[in-house]
Design a protein around this motif. Structure first.
Motif, PDB file in Angstrom:
ATOM      1  N   ALA A  66       0.829  -1.210   0.000  1.00  0.00           N
ATOM      2  CA  ALA A  66       0.000   0.000   0.000  1.00  0.00           C
ATOM      3  C   ALA A  66       0.865   1.262   0.000  1.00  0.00           C
ATOM      4  O   ALA A  66       0.508   2.275  -0.627  1.00  0.00           O
ATOM      5  CB  ALA A  66      -0.928  -0.009   1.213  1.00  0.00           C
ATOM      6  N   LEU A  67       2.010   1.219   0.676  1.00  0.00           N
ATOM      7  CA  LEU A  67       2.887   2.384   0.710  1.00  0.00           C
ATOM      8  C   LEU A  67       3.464   2.688  -0.670  1.00  0.00           C
ATOM      9  O   LEU A  67       3.523   3.858  -1.090  1.00  0.00           O
ATOM     10  CB  LEU A  67       4.018   2.147   1.711  1.00  0.00           C
ATOM     11  CG  LEU A  67       3.629   2.180   3.198  1.00  0.00           C
ATOM     12  CD1 LEU A  67       4.817   1.815   4.070  1.00  0.00           C
ATOM     13  CD2 LEU A  67       3.087   3.559   3.580  1.00  0.00           C
ATOM     14  N   THR A  68       3.913   1.676  -1.380  1.00  0.00           N
ATOM     15  CA  THR A  68       4.464   1.921  -2.719  1.00  0.00           C
ATOM     16  C   THR A  68       3.372   2.348  -3.700  1.00  0.00           C
ATOM     17  O   THR A  68       3.635   3.114  -4.630  1.00  0.00           O
ATOM     18  CB  THR A  68       5.179   0.674  -3.248  1.00  0.00           C
ATOM     19  OG1 THR A  68       4.265  -0.441  -3.250  1.00  0.00           O
ATOM     20  CG2 THR A  68       6.376   0.330  -2.381  1.00  0.00           C
ATOM     21  N   ALA A  70       0.937   4.239  -2.899  1.00  0.00           N
ATOM     22  CA  ALA A  70       0.660   5.641  -2.589  1.00  0.00           C
ATOM     23  C   ALA A  70       1.582   6.582  -3.346  1.00  0.00           C
ATOM     24  O   ALA A  70       1.189   7.711  -3.688  1.00  0.00           O
ATOM     25  CB  ALA A  70       0.774   5.872  -1.091  1.00  0.00           C
ATOM     26  N   THR A  71       2.821   6.140  -3.641  1.00  0.00           N
ATOM     27  CA  THR A  71       3.742   7.013  -4.374  1.00  0.00           C
ATOM     28  C   THR A  71       3.320   7.210  -5.824  1.00  0.00           C
ATOM     29  O   THR A  71       3.817   8.139  -6.491  1.00  0.00           O
ATOM     30  CB  THR A  71       5.166   6.425  -4.337  1.00  0.00           C
ATOM     31  OG1 THR A  71       5.166   5.149  -4.992  1.00  0.00           O
ATOM     32  CG2 THR A  71       5.639   6.246  -2.901  1.00  0.00           C
ATOM     33  N   LEU A  72       2.427   6.374  -6.347  1.00  0.00           N
ATOM     34  CA  LEU A  72       1.974   6.497  -7.736  1.00  0.00           C
ATOM     35  C   LEU A  72       0.718   7.341  -7.864  1.00  0.00           C
ATOM     36  O   LEU A  72       0.304   7.650  -8.987  1.00  0.00           O
ATOM     37  CB  LEU A  72       1.696   5.097  -8.306  1.00  0.00           C
ATOM     38  CG  LEU A  72       2.862   4.104  -8.269  1.00  0.00           C
ATOM     39  CD1 LEU A  72       2.403   2.752  -8.785  1.00  0.00           C
ATOM     40  CD2 LEU A  72       4.038   4.625  -9.068  1.00  0.00           C
ATOM     41  N   LEU A  73       0.111   7.706  -6.756  1.00  0.00           N
ATOM     42  CA  LEU A  73      -1.151   8.427  -6.778  1.00  0.00           C
ATOM     43  C   LEU A  73      -0.936   9.907  -6.454  1.00  0.00           C
ATOM     44  O   LEU A  73       0.055  10.277  -5.807  1.00  0.00           O
ATOM     45  CB  LEU A  73      -2.121   7.811  -5.758  1.00  0.00           C
ATOM     46  CG  LEU A  73      -2.456   6.328  -5.972  1.00  0.00           C
ATOM     47  CD1 LEU A  73      -3.344   5.826  -4.853  1.00  0.00           C
ATOM     48  CD2 LEU A  73      -3.113   6.126  -7.329  1.00  0.00           C
ATOM     49  N   PRO A  74      -1.848  10.770  -6.911  1.00  0.00           N
ATOM     50  CA  PRO A  74      -1.727  12.193  -6.568  1.00  0.00           C
ATOM     51  C   PRO A  74      -1.817  12.395  -5.057  1.00  0.00           C
ATOM     52  O   PRO A  74      -2.487  11.647  -4.348  1.00  0.00           O
ATOM     53  CB  PRO A  74      -2.913  12.838  -7.288  1.00  0.00           C
ATOM     54  CG  PRO A  74      -3.308  11.855  -8.347  1.00  0.00           C
ATOM     55  CD  PRO A  74      -2.989  10.509  -7.805  1.00  0.00           C
ATOM     56  N   SER A  75      -1.129  13.422  -4.602  1.00  0.00           N
ATOM     57  CA  SER A  75      -1.201  13.794  -3.191  1.00  0.00           C
ATOM     58  C   SER A  75      -1.733  15.211  -3.082  1.00  0.00           C
ATOM     59  O   SER A  75      -1.395  16.084  -3.888  1.00  0.00           O
ATOM     60  CB  SER A  75       0.174  13.693  -2.518  1.00  0.00           C
ATOM     61  OG  SER A  75       1.095  14.580  -3.130  1.00  0.00           O
ATOM     62  N   VAL A  76      -2.573  15.442  -2.126  1.00  0.00           N
ATOM     63  CA  VAL A  76      -3.211  16.742  -1.926  1.00  0.00           C
ATOM     64  C   VAL A  76      -2.946  17.181  -0.483  1.00  0.00           C
ATOM     65  O   VAL A  76      -3.110  16.383   0.456  1.00  0.00           O
ATOM     66  CB  VAL A  76      -4.736  16.679  -2.177  1.00  0.00           C
ATOM     67  CG1 VAL A  76      -5.376  18.045  -1.951  1.00  0.00           C
ATOM     68  CG2 VAL A  76      -5.018  16.184  -3.592  1.00  0.00           C
ATOM     69  N   GLY A  77      -2.520  18.429  -0.342  1.00  0.00           N
ATOM     70  CA  GLY A  77      -2.244  18.946   0.994  1.00  0.00           C
ATOM     71  C   GLY A  77      -2.685  20.388   1.133  1.00  0.00           C
ATOM     72  O   GLY A  77      -3.070  21.052   0.158  1.00  0.00           O
ATOM     73  N   LEU A  78      -2.612  20.907   2.315  1.00  0.00           N
ATOM     74  CA  LEU A  78      -3.007  22.286   2.620  1.00  0.00           C
ATOM     75  C   LEU A  78      -1.912  22.911   3.463  1.00  0.00           C
ATOM     76  O   LEU A  78      -1.437  22.320   4.443  1.00  0.00           O
ATOM     77  CB  LEU A  78      -4.341  22.310   3.375  1.00  0.00           C
ATOM     78  CG  LEU A  78      -4.852  23.699   3.783  1.00  0.00           C
ATOM     79  CD1 LEU A  78      -5.159  24.527   2.532  1.00  0.00           C
ATOM     80  CD2 LEU A  78      -6.092  23.568   4.662  1.00  0.00           C
TER      81      LEU A  78
END
Length: 446
Positions: A66-68, A70-78
């Motif tokens: 699951a961690l690897t 996550a590196t292929l998916l977009p990340s959204v932050g504030l």
């Protein structure tokens, strides 16, 4: 022939914790634990720490996957904050100024950040590797479970063999006691000799020693099974399906493909190693990503103004001092090693299955012969005893017949023990030990 019926039935629910009638009575202890073969194996799987540890390894591998991913998916932050700034203008402009400082002034900003990986082949390959590692971890858990099934079922079958041996020793002691009584009676009536009575007494003592030894072996087998099941030492165990020991064996059909988890682990490691080679090559490829921010900012009490930023980046190694070439060489060595190990495991598994099948065939051919020999030996004992009672022969024939009976009983028990163990090893060789000894019913296991 009476001993054969009693030994063949083995009287379900024989208590291992109870003492033999001829031994000193034991103090009352905890209630015996009644277990079938499948229940004993299931309990071993539930209680063994190595099984739990293997399950945790599998869960950890899933988390790593699951961690690897996550590196292929977009990340959204504030991101939000407020800064108070005071600057030295003279150091900024390199000259003395009438007003040497700027500020202090306050700025406020609230920004949303989105990062999207566009092209990262190495990361995709890393995710594929962790996915295969999760498969290998689950197969490794099955390896541990199959080994525990083999140990628990083997300990249970050892206990059944010890119980059968003890029951046969009890029957032989009963026969020796009957011969002893008969010899004494004939001596009192004047038709027997003191030597016959002495021989019968010696035989009785020998059979009683054999029973004591068989009882000790049964207790030791109980302790070993309790250890495998992680039970307190001294806890009595009752085998509630002891009748399966002398039951015929019906094999499940051989699977078209091997179910051995060791093979799955070995060939999955080969896949992992091959993916590792590709990942080492992928490290030379460019990585493309896009990062965007959008938000609002304001200076002190001034109105907030919208802001945004889009950054596209390309990263590509040009010179790494030979690091990438070394990584490729290591990956290729790992691939070759994994392939060699997989071939070795494949050959070992094939040999183990063929050997187990051959042993089972030999044991099944031996069992009927052992049955016949035991029946003939029992008939010989009866005839020799009748001749002795009629006064036409001494008890030497009876003692010789009883010795032959003891040997025939031991051979019969050993033959059926070989059948049960060979059947267990064949199930293990096919990767079906847990399936057949936990999921299947007693009738199916026969």
């Amino acid at each position: 022939m009476g001993w054969l019926r009693r030994v063949g039935a083995l009287a379900a629910a024989i208590s291992v914790g109870a003492a033999t009638p001829d031994l000193a009575a034991q103090d009352a202890g905890p209630a015996p634990l009644r277990l079938t073969l499948s229940e004993a194996v299931r309990r071993a799987l539930e209680a063994n720490p190595s099984v739990r540890a293997a399950a945790l390894d599998g869960a950890a591998a899933e988390v790593a996957r699951a961690l690897t991913r996550a590196t292929l998916l977009p990340s959204v932050g504030l991101r939000a904050g407020r800064d108070v700034t005071r600057l030295n203008a003279e150091t900024m402009f390199g000259t003395a100024l009438a007003t040497p400082t700027i500020g202090p002034f306050s700025t406020m900003a609230a920004v949303g950040v989105v990062s999207v990986p566009i092209v990262d082949v190495a990361a995709v390959r890393a995710h594929a590797i962790t996915r295969q590692q999760a498969v290998a971890a689950r197969a490794g858990e099955r390896v541990v479970r199959e080994a525990n099934v083999l140990a628990a079922a083997g300990a249970y079958l050892d206990l059944l063999e010890a119980l059968a041996t003890r029951e046969a020793a009890r029957e032989r002691l009963r026969l020796a006691q009957a011969l002893r009584d008969l010899a004494s009676d004939l001596q009192r009536r004047g038709s027997g000799t003191g030597l016959d009575a002495l021989r019968a007494d010696v035989q009785w003592h020998a059979e009683r020693q054999a029973l004591i030894e068989a009882d000790a072996d049964a207790r030791v087998a109980t302790l070993r099974l309790a250890n495998v099941l992680n039970l307190p030492q001294g806890r009595p165990i009752e085998c509630s399906d002891a009748e399966i020991f002398f039951a015929p064996v019906t094999l499940a059909p051989s699977p078209a493909t091997s179910l051995r988890p060791e093979l799955l682990v070995a060939w999955t490691n080969v896949d992992i190693a091959r993916l590792g080679v590709r990942r080492a090559l992928d490290l030379r490829l460019p990585r493309v990503s896009v990062t965007g921010t959008a938000g609002a900012a304001a200076l002190q009490s001034n109105p907030w103004l919208g802001t945004y930023q889009v950054v596209a980046s390309v990263q590509m190694p040009l010179f790494t001092g030979g690091e990438l070439r070394a990584r490729e060489a290591l990956a290729r060595i790992g691939r070759e090693r994994a392939e060699v190990i997989a071939e070795e495991v494949q050959n070992a598994v094939s040999l183990e299955e063929a050997a187990a099948a051959a042993r089972l065939a030999a044991a099944e051919a031996r069992a009927p012969l052992a049955d016949d020999a035991a029946r003939l030996a029992a008939a010989e004992v009866e005839q020799a005893r009748d001749r002795f009672a009629a006064g036409v022969a001494g008890n030497v024939e009876v003692i010789a017949a009883q010795t032959a009976l003891a040997r025939a009983q031991a051979n019969r028990i050993a033959a059926y023990a070989s059948v049960r163990r060979a059947r267990l090893w064949l199930a293990h060789a096919r990767g079906r030990a847990e399936l057949e000894y936990v999921s299947a019913s007693v009738a199916d296991r026969r």
